[in-house]
Scaffold this motif. Structure first.
Motif, PDB file in Angstrom:
ATOM      1  N   PRO A  15     -45.597 -11.774  14.403  1.00 52.77           N
ATOM      2  CA  PRO A  15     -46.616 -11.299  13.466  1.00 52.77           C
ATOM      3  C   PRO A  15     -46.319 -11.716  12.021  1.00 52.77           C
ATOM      4  CG  PRO A  15     -46.106  -9.572  15.014  1.00 52.77           C
ATOM      5  CD  PRO A  15     -45.124 -10.691  15.255  1.00 52.77           C
ATOM      6  N   ARG A  16     -45.069 -11.698  11.641  1.00 52.32           N
ATOM      7  CA  ARG A  16     -44.715 -12.085  10.265  1.00 52.32           C
ATOM      8  C   ARG A  16     -45.112 -13.533   9.978  1.00 52.32           C
ATOM      9  NH1 ARG A  16     -39.175 -10.122   8.123  1.00 52.32           N
ATOM     10  NH2 ARG A  16     -40.419  -8.261   8.231  1.00 52.32           N
ATOM     11  N   VAL A  17     -44.854 -14.424  10.911  1.00 52.13           N
ATOM     12  CA  VAL A  17     -45.237 -15.834  10.728  1.00 52.13           C
ATOM     13  C   VAL A  17     -46.762 -15.961  10.703  1.00 52.13           C
ATOM     14  CG1 VAL A  17     -45.158 -18.136  11.771  1.00 52.13           C
ATOM     15  CG2 VAL A  17     -43.109 -16.709  11.742  1.00 52.13           C
ATOM     16  N   SER A  18     -47.426 -15.243  11.591  1.00 50.53           N
ATOM     17  CA  SER A  18     -48.885 -15.251  11.618  1.00 50.53           C
ATOM     18  C   SER A  18     -49.459 -14.726  10.303  1.00 50.53           C
ATOM     19  CB  SER A  18     -49.389 -14.400  12.789  1.00 50.53           C
ATOM     20  OG  SER A  18     -50.786 -14.361  12.829  1.00 50.53           O
ATOM     21  N   GLN A  19     -48.884 -13.660   9.768  1.00 46.04           N
ATOM     22  CA  GLN A  19     -49.342 -13.091   8.500  1.00 46.04           C
ATOM     23  C   GLN A  19     -49.174 -14.096   7.364  1.00 46.04           C
ATOM     24  OE1 GLN A  19     -46.994  -9.495   8.271  1.00 46.04           O
ATOM     25  NE2 GLN A  19     -47.849  -8.794  10.215  1.00 46.04           N
ATOM     26  N   LYS A  20     -48.077 -14.839   7.385  1.00 43.26           N
ATOM     27  CA  LYS A  20     -47.864 -15.856   6.339  1.00 43.26           C
ATOM     28  C   LYS A  20     -48.885 -16.979   6.465  1.00 43.26           C
ATOM     29  CE  LYS A  20     -43.089 -15.272   5.071  1.00 43.26           C
ATOM     30  NZ  LYS A  20     -41.873 -15.942   4.691  1.00 43.26           N
ATOM     31  N   LYS A  21     -49.160 -17.416   7.690  1.00 44.12           N
ATOM     32  CA  LYS A  21     -50.147 -18.481   7.889  1.00 44.12           C
ATOM     33  C   LYS A  21     -51.530 -18.033   7.419  1.00 44.12           C
ATOM     34  CE  LYS A  21     -48.941 -21.365  11.776  1.00 44.12           C
ATOM     35  NZ  LYS A  21     -49.564 -22.516  11.338  1.00 44.12           N
ATOM     36  N   LEU A  22     -51.863 -16.762   7.678  1.00 45.15           N
ATOM     37  CA  LEU A  22     -53.161 -16.224   7.298  1.00 45.15           C
ATOM     38  C   LEU A  22     -53.195 -15.758   5.848  1.00 45.15           C
ATOM     39  CD1 LEU A  22     -53.759 -14.163  10.539  1.00 45.15           C
ATOM     40  CD2 LEU A  22     -55.138 -16.100   9.796  1.00 45.15           C
ATOM     41  N   TRP A  29     -53.533  -7.404   9.044  1.00 46.22           N
ATOM     42  CA  TRP A  29     -53.275  -8.117  10.296  1.00 46.22           C
ATOM     43  C   TRP A  29     -53.454  -7.184  11.497  1.00 46.22           C
ATOM     44  CZ3 TRP A  29     -50.005  -8.099  14.481  1.00 46.22           C
ATOM     45  CH2 TRP A  29     -49.885  -9.291  15.185  1.00 46.22           C
ATOM     46  N   TRP A  30     -52.841  -5.992  11.443  1.00 44.93           N
ATOM     47  CA  TRP A  30     -52.950  -5.049  12.556  1.00 44.93           C
ATOM     48  C   TRP A  30     -54.370  -4.521  12.693  1.00 44.93           C
ATOM     49  CZ3 TRP A  30     -50.061  -4.906  16.563  1.00 44.93           C
ATOM     50  CH2 TRP A  30     -48.722  -5.272  16.481  1.00 44.93           C
ATOM     51  N   HIS A  31     -55.048  -4.296  11.583  1.00 44.05           N
ATOM     52  CA  HIS A  31     -56.440  -3.845  11.642  1.00 44.05           C
ATOM     53  C   HIS A  31     -57.299  -4.880  12.373  1.00 44.05           C
ATOM     54  CE1 HIS A  31     -60.282  -2.126  10.509  1.00 44.05           C
ATOM     55  NE2 HIS A  31     -60.626  -3.308   9.997  1.00 44.05           N
ATOM     56  N   LYS A  32     -57.164  -6.141  11.988  1.00 43.05           N
ATOM     57  CA  LYS A  32     -57.920  -7.201  12.650  1.00 43.05           C
ATOM     58  C   LYS A  32     -57.535  -7.340  14.116  1.00 43.05           C
ATOM     59  CE  LYS A  32     -60.670  -8.915   9.584  1.00 43.05           C
ATOM     60  NZ  LYS A  32     -62.115  -8.912   9.758  1.00 43.05           N
ATOM     61  N   ALA A  33     -56.265  -7.206  14.412  1.00 48.80           N
ATOM     62  CA  ALA A  33     -55.803  -7.319  15.797  1.00 48.80           C
ATOM     63  C   ALA A  33     -56.458  -6.259  16.681  1.00 48.80           C
ATOM     64  CB  ALA A  33     -54.283  -7.191  15.856  1.00 48.80           C
ATOM     65  N   LYS A  34     -56.724  -5.099  16.111  1.00 47.77           N
ATOM     66  CA  LYS A  34     -57.299  -3.995  16.882  1.00 47.77           C
ATOM     67  C   LYS A  34     -58.826  -3.986  16.877  1.00 47.77           C
ATOM     68  CE  LYS A  34     -53.317  -1.068  16.103  1.00 47.77           C
ATOM     69  NZ  LYS A  34     -52.779   0.100  15.430  1.00 47.77           N
ATOM     70  N   THR A  35     -59.470  -4.583  15.867  1.00 50.65           N
ATOM     71  CA  THR A  35     -60.920  -4.441  15.740  1.00 50.65           C
ATOM     72  C   THR A  35     -61.730  -5.732  15.843  1.00 50.65           C
ATOM     73  OG1 THR A  35     -60.825  -4.612  13.324  1.00 50.65           O
ATOM     74  CG2 THR A  35     -60.636  -2.398  14.271  1.00 50.65           C
ATOM     75  N   ASP A  36     -61.118  -6.872  15.627  1.00 45.78           N
ATOM     76  CA  ASP A  36     -61.858  -8.142  15.604  1.00 45.78           C
ATOM     77  C   ASP A  36     -61.690  -8.881  16.935  1.00 45.78           C
ATOM     78  OD1 ASP A  36     -62.980 -10.606  15.127  1.00 45.78           O
ATOM     79  OD2 ASP A  36     -61.890 -10.986  13.272  1.00 45.78           O
ATOM     80  N   PRO A  37     -62.773  -8.996  17.727  1.00 42.93           N
ATOM     81  CA  PRO A  37     -62.641  -9.676  19.026  1.00 42.93           C
ATOM     82  C   PRO A  37     -62.315 -11.172  18.903  1.00 42.93           C
ATOM     83  CG  PRO A  37     -64.928  -9.084  18.600  1.00 42.93           C
ATOM     84  CD  PRO A  37     -64.107  -8.501  17.489  1.00 42.93           C
ATOM     85  N   ASP A  38     -62.564 -11.770  17.729  1.00 41.97           N
ATOM     86  CA  ASP A  38     -62.246 -13.188  17.511  1.00 41.97           C
ATOM     87  C   ASP A  38     -60.791 -13.412  17.116  1.00 41.97           C
ATOM     88  OD1 ASP A  38     -64.681 -14.241  18.134  1.00 41.97           O
ATOM     89  OD2 ASP A  38     -65.376 -14.389  16.066  1.00 41.97           O
ATOM     90  N   ALA A  65     -62.296 -20.534   7.895  1.00 37.10           N
ATOM     91  CA  ALA A  65     -62.430 -21.416   6.729  1.00 37.10           C
ATOM     92  C   ALA A  65     -63.803 -22.080   6.729  1.00 37.10           C
ATOM     93  CB  ALA A  65     -61.334 -22.466   6.718  1.00 37.10           C
ATOM     94  N   GLY A  66     -64.321 -22.366   7.905  1.00 39.21           N
ATOM     95  CA  GLY A  66     -65.633 -22.984   7.998  1.00 39.21           C
ATOM     96  C   GLY A  66     -66.760 -22.045   7.627  1.00 39.21           C
ATOM     97  N   THR A  67     -66.551 -20.733   7.765  1.00 40.72           N
ATOM     98  CA  THR A  67     -67.623 -19.781   7.490  1.00 40.72           C
ATOM     99  C   THR A  67     -67.596 -19.248   6.063  1.00 40.72           C
ATOM    100  OG1 THR A  67     -66.309 -17.915   8.295  1.00 40.72           O
ATOM    101  CG2 THR A  67     -67.763 -19.009   9.872  1.00 40.72           C
ATOM    102  N   ALA A  68     -66.385 -19.065   5.507  1.00 40.06           N
ATOM    103  CA  ALA A  68     -66.319 -18.432   4.183  1.00 40.06           C
ATOM    104  C   ALA A  68     -65.463 -19.190   3.187  1.00 40.06           C
ATOM    105  CB  ALA A  68     -65.796 -17.017   4.332  1.00 40.06           C
ATOM    106  N   GLY A  69     -64.720 -20.167   3.641  1.00 36.22           N
ATOM    107  CA  GLY A  69     -63.821 -20.861   2.725  1.00 36.22           C
ATOM    108  C   GLY A  69     -62.529 -20.097   2.484  1.00 36.22           C
ATOM    109  N   ARG A  70     -62.468 -18.882   2.977  1.00 34.67           N
ATOM    110  CA  ARG A  70     -61.277 -18.043   2.794  1.00 34.67           C
ATOM    111  C   ARG A  70     -61.190 -17.072   3.958  1.00 34.67           C
ATOM    112  NH1 ARG A  70     -60.614 -13.395  -1.553  1.00 34.67           N
ATOM    113  NH2 ARG A  70     -58.564 -12.741  -0.896  1.00 34.67           N
ATOM    114  N   VAL A  71     -60.011 -16.823   4.448  1.00 33.97           N
ATOM    115  CA  VAL A  71     -59.827 -15.871   5.541  1.00 33.97           C
ATOM    116  C   VAL A  71     -60.001 -14.477   4.996  1.00 33.97           C
ATOM    117  CG1 VAL A  71     -58.232 -14.986   7.260  1.00 33.97           C
ATOM    118  CG2 VAL A  71     -58.283 -17.426   6.777  1.00 33.97           C
ATOM    119  N   ARG A  72     -60.865 -13.701   5.605  1.00 34.49           N
ATOM    120  CA  ARG A  72     -61.087 -12.290   5.219  1.00 34.49           C
ATOM    121  C   ARG A  72     -60.981 -11.419   6.405  1.00 34.49           C
ATOM    122  NH1 ARG A  72     -63.949 -10.359   0.296  1.00 34.49           N
ATOM    123  NH2 ARG A  72     -63.039 -11.819  -1.077  1.00 34.49           N
TER     124      ARG A  72
END
Length: 72
Positions: A15-22, A29-38, A65-72
């Motif tokens: 998760p730490r590496v994933s958080q850095k990439k994102l 990160w945990w919120h998205k992991a639990k709520t975002d199906p994508d 990046a294709g949808t917003a230009g920034r990860v949200r």
């Protein structure tokens, strides 16, 4: 249960590496992991060892990046 095929060269990241990439904080990160199906699926190697496939995280970044230009 049959094992899923693993792409050649694929690697699991923490998760730490994933958080850095994102470029996000742990709580986001945990919120998205639990709520975002994508959001890339989490694989537990043991009860306290979550991991993600790096290629799934990279694909998520590309889609966002294709949808917003920034990860949200």
């Amino acid at each position: 249960m049959a094992a899923l095929p693993v792409p050649p060269g694929a690697r699991l990241i923490s998760p730490r590496v994933s958080q850095k990439k994102l470029n996000v904080q742990k709580s986001w990160w945990w919120h998205k992991a639990k709520t975002d199906p994508d959001f890339p699926r989490i694989i537990y190697l043991s009860p306290k060892t979550p991991r993600q496939w790096e290629h799934e995280v990279d694909a998520y970044i590309e889609r966002r990046a294709g949808t917003a230009g920034r990860v949200r």
